[in-house]
Write a protein that holds these residues in place. Structure first.
Motif, PDB file in Angstrom:
ATOM      1  N   SER A 152       9.703  -6.808   0.324  1.00 12.35           N
ATOM      2  CA  SER A 152       9.469  -5.570   1.077  1.00 12.35           C
ATOM      3  C   SER A 152      10.130  -4.386   0.367  1.00 12.35           C
ATOM      4  CB  SER A 152       9.938  -5.687   2.530  1.00 12.35           C
ATOM      5  OG  SER A 152      11.317  -5.488   2.635  1.00 12.35           O
ATOM      6  N   ASP A 155       7.926  -3.613  -2.733  1.00 11.82           N
ATOM      7  CA  ASP A 155       6.708  -2.912  -2.305  1.00 11.82           C
ATOM      8  C   ASP A 155       6.944  -1.433  -2.018  1.00 11.82           C
ATOM      9  OD1 ASP A 155       5.288  -5.247  -2.587  1.00 11.82           O
ATOM     10  OD2 ASP A 155       5.342  -5.768  -0.452  1.00 11.82           O
ATOM     11  N   ASN A 156       8.203  -1.044  -1.780  1.00 14.39           N
ATOM     12  CA  ASN A 156       8.533   0.366  -1.542  1.00 14.39           C
ATOM     13  C   ASN A 156       8.830   1.117  -2.839  1.00 14.39           C
ATOM     14  OD1 ASN A 156       8.557   1.332   1.289  1.00 14.39           O
ATOM     15  ND2 ASN A 156       9.735  -0.546   1.580  1.00 14.39           N
TER      16      ASN A 156
END
Length: 195
Positions: A152, A155-156
């Motif tokens: 996560s 993905d940022n």
């Protein structure tokens, strides 16, 4: 003095590369460490973060890293808000740090240079890359977190393929010996630019 940005996604090995430059006598400014110091020591920053993320974002006067990471990496608006509080403070701190350095060049290690548009502040940018599976394993081993939590965060961040187009030097950090040779090569190039 040349200002060099050192960047790379989570788990790429920025800090390892930074310490290799440090061994060569290059002053290194670690943005993550300094951001944490500023978040813990500045009342103004603390108040702004609590206003944005709630009182739970601090425990006994210190940033509650797990809580903060959990909520900002699920909400781009909150992440953007947090970055707008912390990054300008780190930028000011870095500028005053630079004035105290006496070297041909300095390096600012920062995870997100392209994502927040600060790449324009640097004379040169070094990007550290590693295959995604290696990066995930490094962070899981280092932080005791889950692969999903690491993903996560990845993905940022902007993909390496995009960062490579915008970087002056790229170090693929898989084996330490090869990485050290690359660091030495870049160091000599930067010294020549300065001369």
């Amino acid at each position: 003095m040349i200002i060099v940005g050192l960047t790379g996604g989570i788990g790429s090995g920025k800090s390892t590369v930074g310490s290799m430059f440090q061994k060569l006598g290059v002053p290194i400014y670690n943005s993550d460490a300094e951001a944490k110091n500023l978040m813990a020591s500045s009342k103004k920053i603390k108040n702004e973060i609590e206003a944005l993320l709630g009182k739970e974002s601090y425990l006994e006067g210190k940033p509650n890293k797990e809580y903060i990471a959990k909520i900002v990496f699920k909400d781009k608006k909150l992440l953007h808000g947090l970055n707008n509080i912390v990054h300008p403070a780190v930028r000011r701190h870095f500028k005053s740090w630079c004035k105290r350095q006496n070297a041909p060049y300095v390096i600012q290690e920062a995870a997100i240079i392209f994502e927040n548009g600060t790449n324009k502040f640097y004379d040169k940018i070094i990007l550290v890359t590693s295959p995604k599976d290696i990066r995930i394993q490094r962070v899981v081993d280092r932080d005791g977190t889950t692969a999903e939590a690491v993903m996560s965060r990845i993905d940022n961040q902007l993909p390496d393929s995009e960062k490579e187009k915008l970087s002056d030097f790229i170090i693929e950090n898989i084996g330490l010996e090869e990485t050290e040779r690359e660091v030495s090569r870049i160091h000599h190039k930067l010294l020549k630019i300065r001369a």
